[in-house]
Scaffold this motif. Structure first.
Motif, PDB file in Angstrom:
ATOM      1  N   TRP A 108       0.575   2.513   7.985  1.00 48.85           N
ATOM      2  CA  TRP A 108      -0.182   1.673   7.054  1.00 48.85           C
ATOM      3  C   TRP A 108      -0.340   0.303   7.709  1.00 48.85           C
ATOM      4  CZ3 TRP A 108       3.396   5.165   5.658  1.00 48.85           C
ATOM      5  CH2 TRP A 108       3.184   5.991   4.550  1.00 48.85           C
ATOM      6  N   ALA A 114       0.842  -1.209   0.000  1.00 50.51           N
ATOM      7  CA  ALA A 114       0.000   0.000   0.000  1.00 50.51           C
ATOM      8  C   ALA A 114       0.870   1.249   0.000  1.00 50.51           C
ATOM      9  CB  ALA A 114      -0.934  -0.004   1.209  1.00 50.51           C
ATOM     10  N   THR A 164      -6.976  -1.042   4.490  1.00 43.24           N
ATOM     11  CA  THR A 164      -5.721  -1.625   4.025  1.00 43.24           C
ATOM     12  C   THR A 164      -5.749  -3.148   3.987  1.00 43.24           C
ATOM     13  OG1 THR A 164      -4.608   0.287   4.994  1.00 43.24           O
ATOM     14  CG2 THR A 164      -3.216  -1.544   4.362  1.00 43.24           C
ATOM     15  N   ASN A 202      -8.793   3.494  -1.463  1.00 45.47           N
ATOM     16  CA  ASN A 202      -7.924   2.473  -0.904  1.00 45.47           C
ATOM     17  C   ASN A 202      -6.595   2.418  -1.650  1.00 45.47           C
ATOM     18  OD1 ASN A 202     -10.025   1.567   0.909  1.00 45.47           O
ATOM     19  ND2 ASN A 202     -11.007   0.640  -0.870  1.00 45.47           N
ATOM     20  N   TRP A 203      -5.506   2.212  -0.909  1.00 44.73           N
ATOM     21  CA  TRP A 203      -4.160   2.258  -1.458  1.00 44.73           C
ATOM     22  C   TRP A 203      -3.664   0.893  -1.918  1.00 44.73           C
ATOM     23  CZ3 TRP A 203      -0.039   6.129   0.377  1.00 44.73           C
ATOM     24  CH2 TRP A 203      -0.617   7.364   0.696  1.00 44.73           C
ATOM     25  N   THR A 204      -4.274  -0.197  -1.522  1.00 47.70           N
ATOM     26  CA  THR A 204      -3.689  -1.526  -1.693  1.00 47.70           C
ATOM     27  C   THR A 204      -3.657  -1.964  -3.149  1.00 47.70           C
ATOM     28  OG1 THR A 204      -5.869  -2.465  -1.209  1.00 47.70           O
ATOM     29  CG2 THR A 204      -4.308  -2.349   0.600  1.00 47.70           C
TER      30      THR A 204
END
Length: 687
Positions: free
Chosen positions: A642, A143, A611, A153-155
């Motif tokens: 994170w 992430a 995450t 969302n970063w994932t």
């Protein structure tokens, strides 16, 4: 249903992540406040808490299915979880460990007492769900690439060819897309992920709104949504995928669909429910014989999550684990003889058996250090040698004092609920705290207390409760008075009170408190909303706090505000977007705290979405809660943590250049590690 993308490639030995010019990632559109130069980064040490994490004590275990013999596969250091077998006979595993102060990927080797750290994304502070294929390709979730906007969302899924000398890290997930929980088919030819797609995070976390997406490993840009609404996919062979979702009857269940990956249908498939109602089934792991799946279950009348095998033909369950611990996230060996999972390690002379009072966490800002506290609401003494904290919020919680190197801890108040500490900046023997139940309505009695003790009694050989004098600064029958913060001159305390029926801020005399005649106290803010968790700037010019005054009907919409001690200059710090914007309305910003120079704030917020799948980990009240820093003008925003946890109650240590080289992590004076954590409280068997 199909979407093309350009794959980004990063070199492990390259300290800078320079995106390919071919990449359609909209990095130029990311808010400029994320971009920090060396001159703009804050410094110092931030202490914070993580819900439940310090008590996990996870190790990875396997059980021989035929003989029921259990074997521990990891070494009892830190927390180890989310493993997969890394060879055909199950002698090696690849897993995630937080032993290095951040979640990294490791692999066990026969004959080696220490696991081998595998390459990952070098600027990533979160790795998850690693898989090693037959051709020695490592897939994992990271992430580290920020999206083009907040509340996304970063994932994403990445891969590394472990046979390659360059160890290049390749992004498999398309740009602007979020993926979770990868699975590889038996041949290694196909992959499945739980994908959030390009959508912004909608705010949900009990069951995140992912779809099951399938693609070939050789052509990851050709993806198809084969089933809507599902998570945690697992392959049986090359044509059957199982996954979990919450059924309409309320029970988490396992579903399946059968496909021909080489000729994927552009329309989503309607899956078949596999496990029956009456129990919860999560995080499936399929056997390649097509006859069985392993699942984690929650049953009525059973306190813990356990691993069971479900027979697909006879519709029966076989219990695998019985110990009085929670067991998580099963995985199956290629020969179907071994079943793995992670759980609390239990008592062992060869494992970490106590919880360190403080743990050093890797920081993305080199000039800023992070310390995770075994407790909450930390506040450091004027000279920086000590930290006041709350270890729990139950009747036995009280207040404890720990050395800043983590080597010793004392109990100041016991058998009394206390929370939110503020050490007097001018008196090393005075701590302010809230005494009474936490997070209660405005009229419930909670008092602001001045707690005075003698520092000379803090000796190494002293273990009993310290003598102290407790003086209430607020009067009886004045409602819920909580979250004190002392002024830099030590003369005043700002706090939140519900005495008017609304929770607003007040300032009280730090020594004498308020009188029956109304002296010694004044109101700072007023209105039919919630102003809470104030923090007095070390410069004395501002008070920061959280408030939903921009949307009083929504008790989850908190922004960061500052006001002068005389009540003037009140303004909102624009973090996610300008006042009145959709982004600003979605902010959930809490626990603001100033740095020593009073020009930066640290806080916890929901800006980065989810995450990890929350159903696969112990209870987190707000698993979207990560730490951020921002300048007072709203620029310079930087994410600090994170993980799948809730990080909160951050504060800046009073000493900027705190030396962490002598940090005591042996835990000799810490709590006994007993695996005391909860299952997600929103999962119930009362259906």
């Amino acid at each position: 249903m199909f979407r093309s993308h350009t794959v980004n490639v990063f070199h492990v030995n390259n300290p800078l992540y320079k995106y390919s010019t071919r990449s359609p990632l909209k990095n130029h559109q990311i808010l400029h406040s994320y971009c920090l130069t060396a001159m703009e980064t804050p410094s110092g040490t931030i202490i914070y808490s993580t819900i439940g994490r310090t008590h996990y004590g996870f190790d990875v275990f396997s059980i021989h299915i035929a003989s029921s013999v259990e074997r521990r596969l990891t070494d009892g250091v830190s927390v180890n979880f989310n493993a997969q077998f890394a060879d055909a006979n199950g002698s090696n595993i690849v897993f995630v460990s937080e032993r290095a102060g951040t979640a990294r990927i490791f692999r066990t080797r026969p004959g080696n007492s220490k696991p081998e750290q595998l390459p990952g994304a070098p600027e990533s502070y979160f790795h998850d769900r690693p898989i090693i294929t037959q051709d020695n390709t490592l897939y994992f979730i990271s992430a580290h690439e920020q999206p083009d906007r907040h509340f996304k969302n970063w994932t994403a899924l990445y891969s590394v060819n472990l046979n390659s000398p360059e160890k290049e890290v390749t992004r498999v997930t398309p740009p602007d897309t979020a993926d979770y929980s990868p699975a590889v088919s038996k041949s290694g030819k196909y992959l499945a992920v739980a994908s959030y797609g390009i959508r912004s995070w909608a705010g949900e976390f009990h069951e995140i709104n992912t779809d099951i997406v399938v693609f070939e490993a050789s052509t990851p840009e050709k993806r198809a949504v084969v089933c809507e609404r599902g998570g945690w996919p697992t392959w049986s062979g090359d044509s059957t995928v199982f996954f979990h979702r919450q059924a309409e009857d309320g029970w988490w269940s396992i579903y399946r669909f059968d496909i021909k990956p080489e000729s994927l249908n552009p329309s989503p498939i309607e899956p078949v429910r596999v496990t029956p109602p009456g129990l919860h089934c999560f995080t499936p792991a399929a056997f390649h014989d097509g006859k069985r799946i392993a699942v984690a279950t929650r049953r009525r009348g059973v306190k813990h999550r356990h691993i069971e095998i479900f027979d697909l033909e006879h519709k029966t369950f076989q219990a695998v684990t019985e110990k009085s611990f929670h067991h998580y996230n099963p995985f199956v060996s290629a020969n179907s003889e071994l079943l793995g999972y992670h759980r609390f390690r239990g008592e062992s002379t060869q494992s970490e058996s106590t919880v360190p009072n403080l743990e050093s966490i890797v920081s993305p800002i080199k000039s800023l250090r992070l310390l995770r506290l075994n407790g909450s609401f930390p506040s450091s003494s004027p000279d920086g040698d000590l930290i006041a904290l709350n270890s729990d919020f139950n009747i036995n919680g009280g207040i404890k004092i720990a050395r800043s190197d983590g080597s010793k801890r004392w109990t100041l108040i016991k058998d009394r609920t206390a929370f939110y500490n503020s050490w007097s900046p001018t008196e090393s023997h005075v701590i302010y705290a809230s005494l009474g139940p936490i997070f209660q309505p405005a009229r419930i009695s909670v008092q602001i207390a001045r707690i005075q003790f003698e520092p000379s009694v803090l000796t190494v050989d002293r273990d009993e409760v310290l003598p102290c004098e407790v003086k209430f600064l607020t009067l009886d029958n004045t409602g819920n008075n909580a979250f004190p913060s002392c002024s830099p001159d030590g003369k005043s305390v700002v706090f939140r009170s519900g005495r008017s029926g609304y929770k607003n801020l007040y300032i009280v005399d730090a020594v004498n408190g308020e009188s029956e005649g109304g002296e010694g106290i004044r109101r700072l803010t007023e209105g039919p909303w919630i102003d809470t968790m104030p923090s007095w700037s070390p410069k004395g010019d501002l008070i920061g706090f959280s408030s939903n005054r921009h949307d009083p009907s929504n008790d989850a919409a908190f922004g960061a505000y500052v006001v002068r001690p005389d009540g003037s200059g009140l303004r909102r710090i624009e973090i996610a977007g300008p006042e009145g914007s959709e982004e600003a309305a979605r902010e959930r910003v809490n626990h603001v705290s100033f740095n020593r120079d009073g020009d930066w704030l640290v806080f916890t917020a929901n800006l980065g979405g989810i995450t990890a799948e929350p159903v696969a980990i112990p209870n987190q009240f707000q698993p979207y809660g990560d730490l951020y820093v921002v300048k007072l003008d709203g620029t310079g925003l930087k994410r600090l943590t994170w993980n799948g946890y809730e990080d909160g109650t951050p504060t800046w240590h009073t000493v900027d250049d705190l030396d962490l080289s002598g940090l005591s992590l042996n835990g000799q004076d810490g709590d006994k590690l007993e695996g005391q954590f909860d299952e997600p409280l929103w999962i119930t068997c009362d259906i």
